[in-house]
Every structure is written in C-alpha cells, then in structure tokens.
Design a protein around this motif. Structure first.
Motif, PDB file in Angstrom:
ATOM      1  N   LEU A   1       4.210   8.959 -10.318  1.00 54.53           N
ATOM      2  CA  LEU A   1       3.838   8.714 -11.710  1.00 54.53           C
ATOM      3  C   LEU A   1       3.045   9.857 -12.332  1.00 54.53           C
ATOM      4  O   LEU A   1       3.126  10.080 -13.541  1.00 54.53           O
ATOM      5  CB  LEU A   1       3.008   7.429 -11.805  1.00 54.53           C
ATOM      6  N   ILE A   2       2.273  10.577 -11.538  1.00 53.98           N
ATOM      7  CA  ILE A   2       1.422  11.632 -12.096  1.00 53.98           C
ATOM      8  C   ILE A   2       2.252  12.699 -12.806  1.00 53.98           C
ATOM      9  O   ILE A   2       2.049  12.945 -14.006  1.00 53.98           O
ATOM     10  CB  ILE A   2       0.509  12.232 -11.016  1.00 53.98           C
ATOM     11  N   PRO A   3       3.223  13.331 -12.120  1.00 51.80           N
ATOM     12  CA  PRO A   3       4.028  14.325 -12.849  1.00 51.80           C
ATOM     13  C   PRO A   3       4.941  13.697 -13.892  1.00 51.80           C
ATOM     14  O   PRO A   3       5.155  14.275 -14.962  1.00 51.80           O
ATOM     15  CB  PRO A   3       4.840  15.004 -11.741  1.00 51.80           C
ATOM     16  N   GLN A   4       5.493  12.508 -13.587  1.00 57.84           N
ATOM     17  CA  GLN A   4       6.388  11.865 -14.551  1.00 57.84           C
ATOM     18  C   GLN A   4       5.653  11.470 -15.821  1.00 57.84           C
ATOM     19  O   GLN A   4       6.154  11.670 -16.928  1.00 57.84           O
ATOM     20  CB  GLN A   4       7.038  10.626 -13.917  1.00 57.84           C
TER      21      GLN A   4
ATOM     22  N   THR B   1      -2.238   3.379 -16.302  1.00 58.16           N
ATOM     23  CA  THR B   1      -3.481   2.791 -15.777  1.00 58.16           C
ATOM     24  C   THR B   1      -3.545   1.315 -16.176  1.00 58.16           C
ATOM     25  O   THR B   1      -3.021   0.461 -15.478  1.00 58.16           O
ATOM     26  CB  THR B   1      -4.710   3.561 -16.299  1.00 58.16           C
ATOM     27  N   VAL B   2      -4.178   1.039 -17.300  1.00 62.14           N
ATOM     28  CA  VAL B   2      -4.336  -0.346 -17.758  1.00 62.14           C
ATOM     29  C   VAL B   2      -3.000  -1.074 -17.964  1.00 62.14           C
ATOM     30  O   VAL B   2      -2.868  -2.243 -17.560  1.00 62.14           O
ATOM     31  CB  VAL B   2      -5.174  -0.384 -19.063  1.00 62.14           C
ATOM     32  N   PRO B   3      -1.975  -0.432 -18.567  1.00 57.72           N
ATOM     33  CA  PRO B   3      -0.699  -1.152 -18.730  1.00 57.72           C
ATOM     34  C   PRO B   3      -0.114  -1.657 -17.416  1.00 57.72           C
ATOM     35  O   PRO B   3       0.458  -2.755 -17.370  1.00 57.72           O
ATOM     36  CB  PRO B   3       0.216  -0.092 -19.376  1.00 57.72           C
TER      37      PRO B   3
ATOM     38  N   ILE C   1       0.844  -1.208   0.000  1.00 57.03           N
ATOM     39  CA  ILE C   1       0.000   0.000   0.000  1.00 57.03           C
ATOM     40  C   ILE C   1       0.869   1.244   0.000  1.00 57.03           C
ATOM     41  O   ILE C   1       0.638   2.191  -0.775  1.00 57.03           O
ATOM     42  CB  ILE C   1      -0.948   0.006   1.213  1.00 57.03           C
ATOM     43  N   SER C   2       1.889   1.252   0.860  1.00 49.50           N
ATOM     44  CA  SER C   2       2.791   2.405   0.937  1.00 49.50           C
ATOM     45  C   SER C   2       3.472   2.661  -0.407  1.00 49.50           C
ATOM     46  O   SER C   2       3.490   3.792  -0.899  1.00 49.50           O
ATOM     47  CB  SER C   2       3.845   2.150   2.016  1.00 49.50           C
ATOM     48  N   ALA C   3       4.022   1.603  -1.009  1.00 54.05           N
ATOM     49  CA  ALA C   3       4.702   1.751  -2.293  1.00 54.05           C
ATOM     50  C   ALA C   3       3.735   2.161  -3.391  1.00 54.05           C
ATOM     51  O   ALA C   3       4.057   3.007  -4.238  1.00 54.05           O
ATOM     52  CB  ALA C   3       5.390   0.434  -2.663  1.00 54.05           C
ATOM     53  N   GLY C   4       2.539   1.580  -3.385  1.00 54.14           N
ATOM     54  CA  GLY C   4       1.540   1.920  -4.400  1.00 54.14           C
ATOM     55  C   GLY C   4       1.168   3.387  -4.377  1.00 54.14           C
ATOM     56  O   GLY C   4       1.064   4.026  -5.432  1.00 54.14           O
ATOM     57  N   VAL C   5       1.000   3.936  -3.178  1.00 50.56           N
ATOM     58  CA  VAL C   5       0.631   5.358  -3.039  1.00 50.56           C
ATOM     59  C   VAL C   5       1.787   6.248  -3.478  1.00 50.56           C
ATOM     60  O   VAL C   5       1.603   7.207  -4.250  1.00 50.56           O
ATOM     61  CB  VAL C   5       0.232   5.670  -1.578  1.00 50.56           C
ATOM     62  N   ILE C   6       2.999   5.937  -2.996  1.00 49.87           N
ATOM     63  CA  ILE C   6       4.165   6.780  -3.316  1.00 49.87           C
ATOM     64  C   ILE C   6       4.471   6.771  -4.809  1.00 49.87           C
ATOM     65  O   ILE C   6       4.725   7.822  -5.408  1.00 49.87           O
ATOM     66  CB  ILE C   6       5.389   6.312  -2.501  1.00 49.87           C
ATOM     67  N   VAL C   7       4.421   5.597  -5.422  1.00 50.82           N
ATOM     68  CA  VAL C   7       4.706   5.505  -6.862  1.00 50.82           C
ATOM     69  C   VAL C   7       3.617   6.208  -7.670  1.00 50.82           C
ATOM     70  O   VAL C   7       3.905   6.851  -8.691  1.00 50.82           O
ATOM     71  CB  VAL C   7       4.872   4.038  -7.300  1.00 50.82           C
TER      72      VAL C   7
ATOM     73  N   SER D   1      -1.242   1.555  -7.469  1.00 49.11           N
ATOM     74  CA  SER D   1      -0.833   2.766  -8.198  1.00 49.11           C
ATOM     75  C   SER D   1      -1.781   3.046  -9.352  1.00 49.11           C
ATOM     76  O   SER D   1      -2.210   4.188  -9.558  1.00 49.11           O
ATOM     77  CB  SER D   1       0.602   2.602  -8.730  1.00 49.11           C
ATOM     78  N   ALA D   2      -2.108   2.002 -10.125  1.00 48.47           N
ATOM     79  CA  ALA D   2      -2.998   2.166 -11.270  1.00 48.47           C
ATOM     80  C   ALA D   2      -4.380   2.650 -10.839  1.00 48.47           C
ATOM     81  O   ALA D   2      -4.970   3.532 -11.480  1.00 48.47           O
ATOM     82  CB  ALA D   2      -3.114   0.837 -12.028  1.00 48.47           C
ATOM     83  N   VAL D   3      -4.889   2.084  -9.749  1.00 46.73           N
ATOM     84  CA  VAL D   3      -6.210   2.486  -9.250  1.00 46.73           C
ATOM     85  C   VAL D   3      -6.201   3.961  -8.840  1.00 46.73           C
ATOM     86  O   VAL D   3      -7.145   4.712  -9.132  1.00 46.73           O
ATOM     87  CB  VAL D   3      -6.633   1.599  -8.062  1.00 46.73           C
ATOM     88  N   LEU D   4      -5.131   4.400  -8.182  1.00 40.05           N
ATOM     89  CA  LEU D   4      -5.036   5.807  -7.758  1.00 40.05           C
ATOM     90  C   LEU D   4      -4.940   6.748  -8.960  1.00 40.05           C
ATOM     91  O   LEU D   4      -5.507   7.850  -8.930  1.00 40.05           O
ATOM     92  CB  LEU D   4      -3.823   5.990  -6.836  1.00 40.05           C
TER      93      LEU D   4
END
Length: 558
Positions: free
Chosen positions: A34-37, A57-59, A24-30, A331-334
């Motif tokens: 990912l948003i700006p990157q 997202t899907v990938p 969960i921690s890694a998913g949120v941080i990544v 990460s994808a869900v977020l």
C-alpha cells in the motif's frame, strides 16, 4: 442488531487462534504494498503523494468495522484516481488548494451516496451498468491511465489535452526533449516489476523497486542530474477536518461522484463476492455500500481522497492468508507508524518509479479476451464493449461510460421490444412442445396454431406480438390460436388491454384465442382485469398439452 450494523462483532466473536498468523502475514504484506501504491495513485489523482498514505489509515479501520467482506483490501485504486483527476481538473487547476479541497469534497460526496444507497438497500442500481460497458470502459481507462504517466516516465512536461490522439501527437513531437536518465529509471522499473511478478511473485515488486531506486538516487545524487523525486513528505498523522463546500461545488461534482460511487462499488463487490464464495460466507452488497460509504466519509474528514476495494491488492491479501478484517487493521496500523516515523525515507523516491508502478498495475485491466468472448457469444454485447472502449479512449472518460450505459440500455430496450416468439409443435418421443424451426420433425395441428411467448409483456413489445400473430393467422387460417404464456413472468396494464384486444380481434376472425400456462403473478393481474368472468374458458389451461387434450386435437394433425 449490533452484528447487522457492525459485522466486526461477528468475526471477532468467532475468531480462531489459527487465523492470527495469516492475518498478521497479510496485514504486513499489504501494508508494504500500500505504501508505494497509495503514493502512486495520489500522484495519478493530481494530489500530494502523502494524501495517498492518509487514505490507507482511517478508511481501512472504518471499513473493517462496518463491511461484511473479511478480505477486501480498501484504498486508492487507479480507476478511481483517474476519475478523480478527470472530474476535478475540468473544474479547477491541478496543484492548487482549490483542487485538493474539491478532491476531499468528492470523497465526502462519494461516501454519502454509497451510504444512502446502502441504507435504502438500493445497491441493485449498479446492475444497470452492464458487464460489456464496464469491461470496455476499464480497458480504455487503463490505457488512459498509462498515457497519463508518460510525462513522469519521460521527464517531459506535457500539456493536458481533451482528446487522447492530441496527447499522443504531442508525445511524438516532444521526443527530442526526453530526459534519458528519467526514461531509463522508468523503463528499468517496469521491466523489473514485470519480471518479479511473472518469475518471482514472492518478492513484492513495488516495494523492491521503490527501495532500490531510493538507494541509487541517494548515493549517486541523481536528483541533481535532473531526476525528479517526491521530495519532502509531511511527517505525522492527518488532522480531522470538514471539507469546505458550497451548492455550486456539489452541483459540478455530482456527475463525477455518482460515477465513482457506482464503478468503485462494482469493482469492490465483484472481488469480494468471488473470495467470499471460496471462504464459504456471504457478502451483503448493501452492507458493503455502508462500509465503503463510511470509509469515504472518514477519508474526507482526514483530508484524503476517495477509496474502494482493489482487485490486485485484495488478491494479495487473500493469498497471503487473510481470514478476517484484522489483516486490514494491521495494515492501517503499520501505515500510521510509517507516517509517524518513516516518511523521510521516501524523500529520494523518483516520480518515474511511481509512474512505472501505476503502468504495470493497470496493464492487467486491459481485457482483450473478454471482447473476443462477447463477439463470439453475443455480437451486440461485443459492439457495446467496443463503442464504450473507443469513446472512452478518444472522446473522454465521462462521456465514454455515459454513452456506453445509454447504448447498453438501448440494446436492452430493443431486445425487450422484439421478444422471441416461436411456433411450437409436439415432439412425441420426448413428450414436449418445441420450436418448429429447430425441430422440423415435430407434429403440428391443422386447426390450431401454437405460439410460445418467451418474454414478459409490456407496452413496448405488444405491437410486435400483435404483428406476429396477425402475420401467422394471415398465412395459416386456423380455428384455435394457443398462446403458451409459461415464460411470461409479468405484464403491465397496457399489455393486458392490448392482449384483450387481440383476443377480441381473433373472435371476429372466428378464431378462438387460448392462453395456457399462465403463472400466478400474471393470473392475479388478469383476474383483477376481470378476465376470470369474460374469458374463463380461454385462460383456464395449465399447459399446451392440457389445452390440446381438452380441445381434442390429438388426431387432427398435419
């Protein structure tokens, strides 16, 4: 069988409660990373920033299902984005609908190539891209990427050029046109990113500068003062579509697709293997190709761009506690939630800030230490790196890496065409045979010349071996020529025929040619050629020492 095709079944069936917190921690941080990157790398590829969000997202979901790595973070990366822009912009004008369609088609082609390589277990092909070529190409491409963002950093509309030096010249000619507010934002963002990365690594630099710059731009309406911003980002999820394609488009994009397929896979597998070793599980290269291939195919189906695993993103994912692919799913869900509800927040994001994020991200790809290391250890590899670097930087991305590959293959062929062949003698204290040049104290034999062949033999290097033997026998007449074949792992038919000719020529010179230490696979080949009938006594020796004892040469020394 299902686990082989769907590695997600394996890690899900063995999932432990203790993994959840880290995932969960890694998913949120990544996701935050990912948003700006994603937006920045889409801009680097010459397409709308929102497409970079679609790509994560899907990938990500597809990769988590089909790939064997549990920590690799997939998405747009700087190198692939640059290759996309370079390849597609040479065909159609950036910013046009045709440009976007070609980018989407390129994602499909990359996906199909990688999937086919994975299904046919042909991942070994990427081994022909030498480390020196990749290092030189990556370092040069990092500079090209940074230069490509100068126009956003300076607020100046620079012309596109075929050569780097022309671009640099125009930058100096347009210094007076620099938009100072844009330049200030860009430089300040770079300084903040570098500072946070070095001194406060717990703070996600990219998201900090993005949030800060959006707030400042909004409250002071800096967009009205000439600061270029991202603007409207479409809200909602991408719709399913199939890229429009034709034979001509496939033909012109194929070289770029092949290049992206190989380079993207190498970047992914390198970091995936490194982390898998630490976590004590195996990464299957062919399964990785399948996972990346399907991720890119589905990326094209949602009208997005090519993706692969990123070094820095994966490192953050791992360091943040990711234990399984669940981190990527989170990460994808977020990101999906962001696309549904939060895209208006990025309206006032300055382009200069995205450029700063790209520049700081690619800085670490410039590897000067690797060049120093190669020149110290093996100069020819250092020169391969150097040639690839300068060709990529000053001639072009595609030409640079292609010529680099050709040069590395020429070096490989040159090395194999001139194998190391050493005269050896007996080192009594250690009871071994060693090179007479490195161990002058060895014992040699008056009537026997012992040569060790240190490479497999094939048509291209047999003439060198023949010349070496002729030179040695001319300068030192002997009764016995002993060839130590213990380092020869393979021979082709031409090599067998020419070696047979050498043995016959030696016989005419009253020299008996003996082969020792022939390995099983090579012995199978020479037996098929009938040597066991014609040369049985000349090839039936297990080692040089065996031959020396059988020929009773121990007392006959010089």
């Amino acid at each position: 069988m299902l686990k082989k095709w769907f590695p997600i079944i394996d890690w899900m069936s063995n999932y432990q409660r203790g993994f959840l917190k880290g995932d969960i921690s890694a998913g949120v941080i990544v996701a935050v990373m990912l948003i700006p990157q994603g937006m920045a790398y889409a801009m680097l590829a010459g397409i709308d920033p929102v497409i970079g969000l679609y790509a994560v997202t899907v990938p990500l979901l597809i990769y988590a299902i089909f790939a064997s790595s549990r920590q690799l973070a997939v998405g747009p990366v700087a190198m692939v984005s640059l290759l996309v822009f370079t390849g597609v912009s040479s065909i159609v004008e950036p910013g046009t609908p045709e440009f976007l369609n070609y980018v989407i088609l390129l994602a499909l082609m990359v996906g199909v190539i990688q999937l086919v390589l994975g299904l046919t277990k042909a991942g070994f092909i990427v081994n022909f891209l030498s480390h020196a070529v990749i290092s030189g190409f990556t370092s040069a491409a990092a500079i090209v990427i940074a230069l490509s963002q100068i126009k956003h950093l300076l607020g100046v509309n620079l012309q596109s050029h075929d050569y780097t030096h022309q671009f640099i010249l125009e930058v100096f000619q347009r210094v007076s046109d620099i938009h100072l507010l844009t330049f200030f934002f860009g430089i300040t963002s770079i300084l903040i990113l570098v500072f946070l990365k070095k001194y406060v690594p717990v703070v996600p630099g990219p998201i900090f500068v993005v949030a800060f710059s959006i707030l400042v731009t909004y409250f002071y309406r800096l967009d009205e003062m000439g600061l270029k911003i991202v603007g409207d980002i479409p809200k909602g999820l991408p719709s399913f579509s199939i890229p429009v394609a034709n034979i001509e488009a496939f033909q012109v994009l194929l070289p770029t697709a092949l290049m992206i397929s190989f380079i993207a896979f190498m970047e992914s597998i390198a970091v995936a293997k490194a982390i898998a070793v630490k976590e004590k599980y195996k990464v299957d290269p062919n399964q990785e190709l399948k996972g990346l291939g399907l991720a890119n195919i589905f990326s094209s189906f949602i009208a997005s761009m090519p993706v692969t695993g990123g070094f820095s993103r994966t490192a953050v994912n791992y360091q943040s506690g990711a234990k399984t692919g669940l981190a990527s799913i989170i990460s994808a869900v977020l990101i999906i939630i962001t696309l549904l509800f939060l895209t208006p927040l990025f309206y006032y994001l300055p382009n200069a800030v995205l450029a700063a994020i790209i520049i700081v991200a690619v800085y670490s790809l410039i590897d000067i230490n690797e060049a120093k290391h190669l020149f110290k250890v093996k100069k020819i590899d250092g020169w391969v790196l150097t040639v690839t670097f300068f060709l990529t930087l000053f001639i072009g991305i595609e030409i640079g890496i292609l010529i680099g590959i050709v040069v590395s293959l020429v070096v490989f062929i040159w090395r194999s065409a001139y194998p190391h062949i050493a005269e050896v003698g007996y080192l009594k204290e250690q009871n071994v045979f060693r090179n007479v040049k490195r161990f002058p104290e060895v014992t040699t034999y008056q009537d026997a010349l012992i040569l060790r062949v240190d490479r497999s033999l094939y048509f291209a290097n047999m003439s060198f071996l023949e010349s070496k033997i002729e030179e040695c026998l001319t300068t030192r007449p002997v009764k016995w020529l002993i060839l130590d074949m213990s380092a020869v792992n393979d021979m082709d038919a031409v090599a067998i025929d020419q070696l047979e000719e050498i043995m016959n020529v030696c016989k005419e010179m009253n020299v008996t040619c003996i082969l020792t230490g022939i390995k099983g696979p090579v012995r199978d080949l020479v037996e098929k050629a009938g040597w066991n009938r014609r040369y049985e006594k000349q090839i039936d020796y297990y080692s040089v020492d065996h031959a020396i004892k059988e020929l009773k040469l121990k007392e006959n020394v010089v």
